[in-house]
Structure formats: C-alpha cells, structure tokens
Design a protein around this motif. Sequence first.
Motif: not given
Length: 318
Positions: A2-5, A8-13, A34-38, A251-254
């Motif tokens: 959850d912390q990684l997400v 990552a969301k704060a970076e966004g891209t 999985a992450y529509p905001w990405a 990478m984690t998602f992969a």
Amino acid sequence: MDQLVERAKAEGTISYYALSQQSIDLFVPAFQAAYPWAKVSTFAATGSSLASKVILETKARVRNCDVVLHPPAQRQNYLNNQAIQPTPNLPDLANVPEGLRDPDSYSLPTYQNPIVLAYNTKLVTTPPPTDIYAYGDPAWKGKFVMERPQNLGLAAGFLASHRQDWGDAKWNQWLDALGGNEVLITENATSSYQAVLTGERSIGVIGLNDVLNQAEGAPVKACFYDGIAPLPVYFARIANCPHPFMAALFMTFAVSKAGQEAVAKAGNIPVLADIDAPTSITKVLPRGQDSQLPTSALATLYSGPDEYTKIFNKLWPA
C-alpha cells in the motif's frame, strides 16, 4: 505494498524502454487497467540500441527512462556502466525457476522466450536436424536467417548455447562453418521470422513466442533442437530514474499473478510456474523447462558479452 502504491501515485508517471511494440503491449495495458491513474510513456528499440541509449543518457545525467527491458546478455553492459540499480523488496519469487532469478536484485524476470529454430514447412518438408551442429553443413547454405547477434538477444543466445558443452575447438569450427553459409542477418528477430514466413529463407533462429502468436495456417513450425537455449527477458530499474517508486510498482506488477496472466493472455510464456495457461512452459516445450539448457550454460555470454560481440563482428560485421 500500500505504501509503494501511494508513493508511486504521487509520482504518477513512468517511462518504459521496451524491446518491441509487442513488449509494450505485453505489460502496459494490463498495468494501466490495474492502476488507471498511471501514465506510461514508452520507447522501443533492439537490445543493443536500448543499451546504447540508456548508457549515453546515464553518462550525460539525462533522466528519461525508469525501467528498461533487456535480454540477459545486456545486464553486464548496464552494470559495467552503472546504468541500473537494484530493486529490493520485490515480491516472493519462489515460483520463478531459480536459474532465472537475479540474486543481486538488479534484474527481474518478466517472461520467457525460448530460442527455437522455425522453418517454413513448404520449403522444409521433412523435420530439420535437431543437432544444431548440422547447420554448418553447406547443404544449408543460403537457407538460414537470424537477427544481428550483436543485439545480444536470440541469435547471440543460440550461437553461444553449446560452447560449454562442445568446447572451444568444436564451437569455433561450427561458427566458422555457419559464417560461410551465407546466413541472412536481419535487424531484429521479428524480421527473421518474416523471412521464414515469406520463404526468403527456409529456417531461422526465432523466439518461440513468435511461433505461438502467429496467424492460424501460417506455414511456419518450431524445431525443438537438442538443448534449447533459454531466453528469460528482464526488467531493470535505471540508476538515475526520475520515478523510482513507479518503476518499482511497474516491476512488481509484472511478476504478480495479474501481470503474469496478462503475459499468458497475450500468447507469451510466463515466468511464474503456477500460471495455468496454454502458454505455460510445461505445455509449449516437449519436456517443459527440462527441454532448455540451464542458464548457467550461457554464463560466459552473460558475464562477458564484449568477447562475444568481437567474435560476432568478425563473422557478421555490423
């Protein structure tokens, strides 16, 4: 996680350098589902071109790329130039065959693409030799195709695969014979497949995923030669990447179940052993993982690619 997400969301891209459009389509749509905001920007080129671009950007301190996809023989080039960094605390890779894992966490296996020979069934009407030494015979002159071995991908893996088993004398003899057989050298492996498909050449070095994904009725069949060369394909996080948490999430998602199911759905071979799909390694190779040589058989290629590039340049000048 959850912390990684959240980070990552704060970076966004994320910026992803891939080996082909196919390897973009393999991960990006599923990741964004999985992450529509990405937001994902992409670039595709051959393994050698990507390595040159990443290394030049690293030396110039240009922060463009976050994650690069690479064949195993490119890993050492990236390390030598301090272009990639470890990505620790990735998910448990217990279901990934041990020989595919990077104990130092620089590279993460994403999918497999065993290096097979593919032949045009209209031109080769009987099963071709399964002893690859036979392809140095003049009977195959002008009939063989492979990508530039300097790409350090499929062709390099094929050419290097039996060096350890044969010894240098026999291996060099075979390379010289193959070098004299008017092998068609293409820019990339997809072009090699097309040369076989169209009948420009009878047989060639191809990734099994290309055969698995070909159109129904295509006159191309895989030859599972003795001691198939493996080609696990890896993600690595760039040393000065601008979005390190997005890179880690990508990478984690992969290697997550969802990511590996996306690999299989796209017709490619996942690295996770527990993905039950038509493209699982146990279903596409005659003896599953045991049909392939261990990655240790290619250790000298992976650890010393420059030596091989010099050999390839003499036989097939770039």
